[in-house]
Design an enzyme around this catalytic site. Sequence first.
Site, PDB file in Angstrom:
ATOM      1  CG  ASP A 131      -2.171   0.884   0.980  1.00  0.00           C
ATOM      2  OD1 ASP A 131      -2.116   1.782   0.109  1.00  0.00           O
ATOM      3  OD2 ASP A 131      -3.188   0.705   1.691  1.00  0.00           O
TER       4      ASP A 131
HETATM    5  C1  NOJ Z   1      -4.060   3.932   0.029  1.00  0.00           C
HETATM    6  C2  NOJ Z   1      -5.212   2.983   0.055  1.00  0.00           C
HETATM    7  O1  NOJ Z   1      -5.216   2.288   1.276  1.00  0.00           O
HETATM    8  C3  NOJ Z   1      -5.200   2.013  -1.091  1.00  0.00           C
HETATM    9  O2  NOJ Z   1      -6.380   1.254  -1.053  1.00  0.00           O
HETATM   10  C4  NOJ Z   1      -5.060   2.728  -2.379  1.00  0.00           C
HETATM   11  O3  NOJ Z   1      -5.089   1.816  -3.453  1.00  0.00           O
HETATM   12  C5  NOJ Z   1      -3.775   3.532  -2.369  1.00  0.00           C
HETATM   13  N1  NOJ Z   1      -3.813   4.484  -1.271  1.00  0.00           N
HETATM   14  C6  NOJ Z   1      -3.531   4.275  -3.658  1.00  0.00           C
HETATM   15  O4  NOJ Z   1      -4.440   5.303  -3.777  1.00  0.00           O
END
Ligand code: NOJ
Length: 888
Positions: free
Chosen positions: A310
Amino acid sequence: MLRALTFAVGVALATPLASASHLLQRQSTGNSSNSTYPGAVDPAAEPGAQSFQTSGPFYPSPWVNGQGDWADAYAKAKDFVSQLTLLEKVNLTTGVGWEGEQCVGQVGSIPRLGFRSLCMQDSPVGVRDTDYNSVFSSGQTVAATFDRGLFYARGNAMGAEHKAKGVTVQLGPVAGPLGRSPEGGRNWEGFSPDPYLTGVAIAETIKGIQDAGVIACAKHFIGNEQEHFRQTGEAQGYGFNITDSISSNIDDVTMHELYLWPFADAVRAGVGSIMCSYNQVNNSYSCQNSKVLNDLLKNELGFQGFVMSDWQAQHTGAASAVAGLDMTMPGDTVFSSGESFWGTNLTLAVLNGTIPEWRIDDMALRIMSAYFKVGLTLNEPPINFDSWTLDTYGPLHASVGANIQQVNFHVDVRGDHASVIRNIGARATVLLKNVNNALPLSKPKFVAVIGEDAGPNLWGPNGCSDRGCDNGTLGMAWGSGSANFPYLVTPDSALQSQALADGTRYESVLDNYATSQINALVSQADATAIVFVNADSGEGYISVDGNEGDRNNLTLWHSGDALIQNVSAICNNTIVVIHSTGPTLLTEWYDSPNITAILWAGVPGQESGNSITDVLYGKVNPAARTPFTWGPTRESYGTDLLYTPNNGNGAPQDDFTEGPFIDYRSFDAQNITPIYEFGFGLSYTTFEYSNLQVTKLNVSAYTPSSGMTEAAPVLGNFSTNLTDYLFPNSSFPYIRQYIYPYLNTTDEKQASADPNYGQTAAEFLPPHATDGSPQPLLPSGGAPGGNPQLYDVLYTVTATIKNNGTLNGEEVPQLYISLGGPNNPPLVLRGFERLSIDAGQSTTFTADILRRDLSNWDTVSQNWVITSYPKTVCVGPSSRNLPLSQSL
Ligand code: NOJ
């Protein structure tokens, strides 16, 4: 051979051994070797989790081998990766940095082979941060359809839109959060707290996305059950100065039977990527947790794709690489820092032997296997949108405002998806209450629509960044799981059109606090009052009305409960429509005789108003089922979030002490009567269940997988001459903050910018972390999804379902099993189907019971076991209405 640590300057080294390795398994206490219990499952392994429990080491990181139906993709990947230099392999694994290119995440390209960079883009409801895209219902909403065909159709349509924009990886679907607590801010992005329903939904969604030629990314792995404290910086923003992210403390049984379950379905469905989460699992960060990545995901589940972090969820360089991370996103340690745990540092780590060559080869093989698995070619069309501006022209590298050019081509990718979305919205609407034949409406004389949730956001449907507000009807919740609406059909506009067509008198009051106007309207003769209310939530980087992603409570927003009580006190035909990201408390008003109907319409996307109109007027006969329990009180759920750190400034300890007892499993075990139980939903017709038949199939006994893997393949050689790795030459464009694989000097220590450079791998990495020799197969592993025999059909169940009403309709028979053990939930969902049955007709419901469906996780043998506790199969229209049952 050079030896060194490889960490970016200025980044504190999380104690690598401690952070990369911990003990996940709950220690069996008591009589694990005592054979007084039936079957092998240790009764002492009752659910339980403890603060500060640790996560066991598992090394080396398993390497892919093309098992299952990955052989072709693997062969192509091997061929491709064999041609790559070390720098090119590193480029595949490392993001270029926050806002470095057009997508929310991109890795480096391989210009020598004309291979463009992979584009990672949210979201799980449609292509994020662009235009001319559709907005689909949330995962939680589509889950309510209990319809495999719609799960697939939604995934396939979303995948097609991502594909047409040039996206390589769609960052969804979501099975973490699963929905441990109803307040969880991102539960709407996932499907249901029931792992079986989520497993079916995620698998079908993945097939749909990947059949459209885009890699799906199942996220967030794992235990990502709340927003509070997922990241330290974010927590500081709302006043808590913690040093580490929250730890979800989960025991081995619960991990397998609940949280890992849907990810097994995702892997079996061939998912190409998995995103590791922000939280820690048993006090080890998910993106460097060798137990969850190496052991559970890659070994036990035989995952053949790649693990991406993430955004900013990576906390170490070499430690995360050997613990199973394959791609870092967005590539920089901290957004816009220009520093990376990988990039240059990964190049150095391979050159100096800290990371074995087979591990970087495996990362690249995994990424390219996923790429070829979904049919991507080496000549994909370019990305035609830009996440950081909707302007036609803008900087290609928004991070530093460099390279102004056309970045948005405004490609309309919506196709005919509006009809899919409208259909899903209607087929997902759960009819919770319907008395006095209130519904369906048929040319009513006078409709009064009440509530902000029926109307528009006065700032426009996209008026709040990432939908970070709750203005107007709730068509989407907030966070990275959002996308821009192409339009939003409000309930007010759709219902008014219907009223005009019918010659119905129609008025709406769209201000929840306009009490005198509301009272004056709904007190008039012949009023059918339809009250729209909502409850919103989202991702932790946005706070709405004091809710830091997670909901602070389970009540309706904007005084919705008072609004309903007020209207229903006056109007004896009050219909309530709830848009929400999970259950709300209905206790105070649901049984009022003046409230004649209650519907839950979830978070339905762009066609919201049309979908609800279709249901209210009977164009679609409802059949959806609530994918979660509606409890009488917040406390009745037995789980809640952690809103205040409980470990000083250290990592908050979130102990999942309830084990597998969440949602209906908890209500059933505690014998608490819900307002509306999991799986419940009414129709405008009625159904009768009869004739349960259970047929046992002749299947061979379960055999644990055994044997050894091959040694880790190593693909090609690389030069050890550091001058070959220097930043190309002065004519090569250097972009500030961009993450490159190159070195800026042949002095390694200086290139690494790591003051501790010089420690050896042996001093630094856990035992076996670099071992590429053949490894034993796990008994519970052996193929994508785990031991293939877990998916053998042991029983086939049939029942006759008759539509004994007067309208054609659809019905969702559900199959539950009692596994019988003292620590098992009374019932677990193990089958369902959405059937279309015309009035007066009967049809046969058929469900297969797989070996896995009857098994429990045994902490002693580390395998699935069917205990000898008595097992019962039940079939019926909801988790608490099961007219048919039979012992196995
Ligand atoms: C953080 C989020 O938790 C995740 O789900 C997402 O894909 C990424 N940011 C990218 O935006």
